[in-house]
Design an enzyme around this catalytic site. Structure first.
Site, PDB file in Angstrom:
ATOM      1  N   ARG A  38      79.912  56.088 -28.195  1.00  0.00           N
ATOM      2  CA  ARG A  38      78.710  56.669 -28.815  1.00  0.00           C
ATOM      3  C   ARG A  38      77.460  56.458 -27.962  1.00  0.00           C
ATOM      4  O   ARG A  38      76.548  57.290 -27.978  1.00  0.00           O
ATOM      5  CB  ARG A  38      78.522  56.093 -30.225  1.00  0.00           C
ATOM      6  CG  ARG A  38      79.558  56.653 -31.175  1.00  0.00           C
ATOM      7  CD  ARG A  38      79.538  56.006 -32.534  1.00  0.00           C
ATOM      8  NE  ARG A  38      80.338  56.780 -33.478  1.00  0.00           N
ATOM      9  CZ  ARG A  38      80.683  56.361 -34.686  1.00  0.00           C
ATOM     10  NH1 ARG A  38      80.312  55.176 -35.103  1.00  0.00           N
ATOM     11  NH2 ARG A  38      81.395  57.127 -35.493  1.00  0.00           N
ATOM     12  N   LYS A 199      96.790  64.192 -47.432  1.00  0.00           N
ATOM     13  CA  LYS A 199      96.560  64.734 -48.773  1.00  0.00           C
ATOM     14  C   LYS A 199      95.763  66.026 -48.810  1.00  0.00           C
ATOM     15  O   LYS A 199      94.749  66.156 -48.147  1.00  0.00           O
ATOM     16  CB  LYS A 199      95.838  63.680 -49.621  1.00  0.00           C
ATOM     17  CG  LYS A 199      96.696  62.442 -49.869  1.00  0.00           C
ATOM     18  CD  LYS A 199      95.984  61.487 -50.779  1.00  0.00           C
ATOM     19  CE  LYS A 199      96.946  60.412 -51.285  1.00  0.00           C
ATOM     20  NZ  LYS A 199      96.262  59.469 -52.164  1.00  0.00           N
ATOM     21  N   GLY A 357      88.644  61.543 -36.862  1.00  0.00           N
ATOM     22  CA  GLY A 357      89.210  60.341 -36.244  1.00  0.00           C
ATOM     23  C   GLY A 357      90.674  60.434 -35.868  1.00  0.00           C
ATOM     24  O   GLY A 357      91.069  60.189 -34.719  1.00  0.00           O
ATOM     25  N   GLY A 380      82.813  62.601 -41.014  1.00  0.00           N
ATOM     26  CA  GLY A 380      82.344  63.287 -42.224  1.00  0.00           C
ATOM     27  C   GLY A 380      81.562  64.554 -41.941  1.00  0.00           C
ATOM     28  O   GLY A 380      81.731  65.569 -42.602  1.00  0.00           O
TER      29      GLY A 380
END
Length: 399
Positions: A38, A199, A357, A380
Site C-alpha cells: 500500500r 457464498k 483479496g 470492499g
C-alpha cells in the site's frame, strides 16, 4: 463515470500544502510492517507532489480505534516503513488539525513529507463531521485522494475534504478509476465476468448487477453449487445455500431477459473429504455427484469451455476463485482459467481487471498477476463498484 481532476491539472504548487489521503492500514507483526504494497501504491503520488515543490501531509486510518487514542494504532509506527519505501525523511505529526499541524507546516520545506496521526482517533472522522473537516482543511491549499480502498466510506478525510478544498485524484486512484471504467463503465464488448467464492449471499448484489451489464457470467466456487441445486442438480454434501435456490433462479431469469449467458460447470472434481489429494478424489459429470461427495472444483472440460468463452470476449472482470484453491488439487480450475486470461491479455485481445483479496492471492498463486491489465487491491470498495454503487470518495472528486 464523470470527469475528475488529476495531479496533472495542478498549476504551480511550490510551497503549497497538499493533504493527501492514502491507505496506510498496513499488516504489522511485532511492531514492524510485513507488507509495503500500500505504501508502494501511494509512492508515485507522493513523489510527484514532492517534485512539484508541495508540502505533503499524508492522512490515513489504521485499524479500528473507534474515536479513541490507542497507542498501538498510532501511525508513528509506520513512519520508518514509509521512509524506506519513498527514500525520504518523513516527519510525524501527532495531530490532524490545529496549531500543532500549523507549526509542523512552518518547519517543512517545499518537497518535504509528513504523516499526520491516525484519522480514526477522532470521532468526527467516521461521522464525516463538518467541524472536523473545516479544522483539517484550514491548514491546507488542496486535497488529493489516493485511497480507492477507502472510497466506499463517506468519512471526513475521504469525502468531506474533497468538498471543502480543490480536489484531485492521486496516481493510484486515477489508475484504478481508469481501469474500472474500461472494465464496466465503457467496456469493449463482449464482456465476461468471473464471480467465485463460497457464498451467494455475500455477492447477491454483485450477481444481480452483473447479469444486466455483461454478456457472459461465469460462476464458480461454492456459489456455483447453489445455482446447480437451483437447476435441480443433487450436489451431495457440497457447500450450498439451499435456502437461496429461489434467489438463484430469479438471477438466472434476469440474466435470460438481459441476454447474459450464465456458465456453470458441467464436470466437477469431487471428494468425500476436504483434504489435500484425498484418495476419494474423482472427476465426474455434475449429475453424477454421490450423496456423500462434495464438489471442490470445476472439472477440466468445463475449464476448457470457459477458456473458449474468454477467447470470444474483449473485456474480463474477475472476482473470486473457481474452486477451493487454497488446497491442491482444487486450485487447478482457477489456475488454468487465470493462465488463459493472462495469455489473452498478453496477446492484446482481452482487457482483464481483477480485484478482491482471494482473487489477488489466487492470481499470484497461478503466477499471472503481473500479466492482467489491472489488479485492484481494494476489497470492499471493489465489491461495491461491482454492485454498481456510487462510491462517495469517488463521487466527491467529480463533484
Amino acid at each position: 463515470m464523470s470527469a475528475f481532476k488529476t495531479i496533472d491539472d495542478l498549476g504551480d504548487v511550490t510551497g503549497k500544502v497538499a493533504l493527501v489521503r492514502v491507505d496506510l492500514n498496513l499488516p504489522m507483526q511485532d511492531g514492524a510492517v510485513t507488507d509495503d504494497t500500500r505504501i508502494r501504491a501511494a509512492e508515485p503520488t507522493i513523489k510527484d507532489l514532492c517534485d512539484k515543490g508541495a508540502k505533503v501531509l499524508l492522512l490515513a486510518h489504521f485499524g479500528r480505534p473507534k474515536g479513541e487514542r490507542v497507542s498501538t494504532m498510532s501511525l508513528s509506527m509506520v513512519v520508518g516503513a514509509v521512509e524506506k519505501t519513498i527514500g525520504k525523511e518523513v516527519m510525524f505529526v501527532p495531530e490532524i488539525a490545529g496549531p500543532v499541524v500549523e507549526q509542523a507546516i512552518g518547519i517543512l520545506r517545499p518537497g518535504d513529507v509528513a504523516i499526520l496521526e491516525n484519522t480514526r482517533f477522532w470521532k468526527g472522522e467516521e461521522k464525516n463531521d463538518p467541524e472536523l473537516v473545516k479544522a483539517i482543511a484550514a491548514n491546507a491549499d488542496f486535497y488529493v485522494n489516493d485511497a480507492f480502498s477507502a472510497a466506499h466510506r463517506a468519512h471526513a478525510t475521504t469525502e468531506g475534504l474533497a468538498k471543502a478544498l480543490p480536489a484531485y485524484a492521486g496516481r493510484s486512484m486515477q489508475a484504478e478509476l481508469e481501469a474500472l471504467d474500461k472494465a464496466l463503465g465503457t467496456p469493449v464488448k463482449p464482456v465476461a465476468a468471473v464471480v467465485g467464492g463460497a457464498k451467494v449471499s455475500s455477492k447477491l448484489d454483485v450477481l444481480k448487477h452483473l447479469v444486466t451489464q455483461v454478456d457472459h457470467l461465469i460462476i464458480g466456487g461454492g456459489m456455483a453449487n447453489t445455482f446447480l441445486a437451483a437447476k435441480g442438480v443433487d450436489v451431495g454434501k457440497s457447500l450450498c445455500e439451499h435456502d437461496l435456490t429461489g434467489t438463484a433462479n430469479e438471477i438466472l431469469e434476469v440474466a435470460d431477459g438481459a441476454g447474459c449467458t450464465v456458465h456453470l460447470p458441467y464436470d466437477v472434481v469431487v471428494s468425500k473429504e476436504f483434504a489435500a489429494n484425498p484418495p476419494s478424489l474423482r472427476t465426474c459429470n455434475v449429475h453424477e455427484v454421490a450423496a456423500d461427495e462434495m464438489i471442490l472444483d470445476a472439472g477440466p472440460l468445463a475449464v476448457e469451455a470457459l477458456g473458449d468463452v474468454l477467447k470470444t470476449c474483449r473485456t474480463l472482470v474477475w472476482n473470486g476463485p473457481l474452486g477451493a484453491f487454497e488446497m491442491a488439487p482444487f486450485d487447478a480450475a482457477t489456475v488454468a482459467l487465470a493462465r488463459t486470461a493472462a495469455a489473452l491479455t498478453l496477446e492484446g485481445t482481452l482487457t482483464s481487471v481483477a480485484g478482491g483479496g482471494d482473487t489477488v492471492a489466487a492470481l499470484n498463486h497461478a503466477g499471472v498477476a503481473q500479466d492482467f491489465t489491472y489488479i485492484s487491491t481494494a476489497g470492499g470498495a471493489f465489491l461495491e463498484w461491482m454492485e454498481g454503487k456510487e462510491l462517495p470518495g469517488v463521487a466527491a472528486l467529480s463533484a
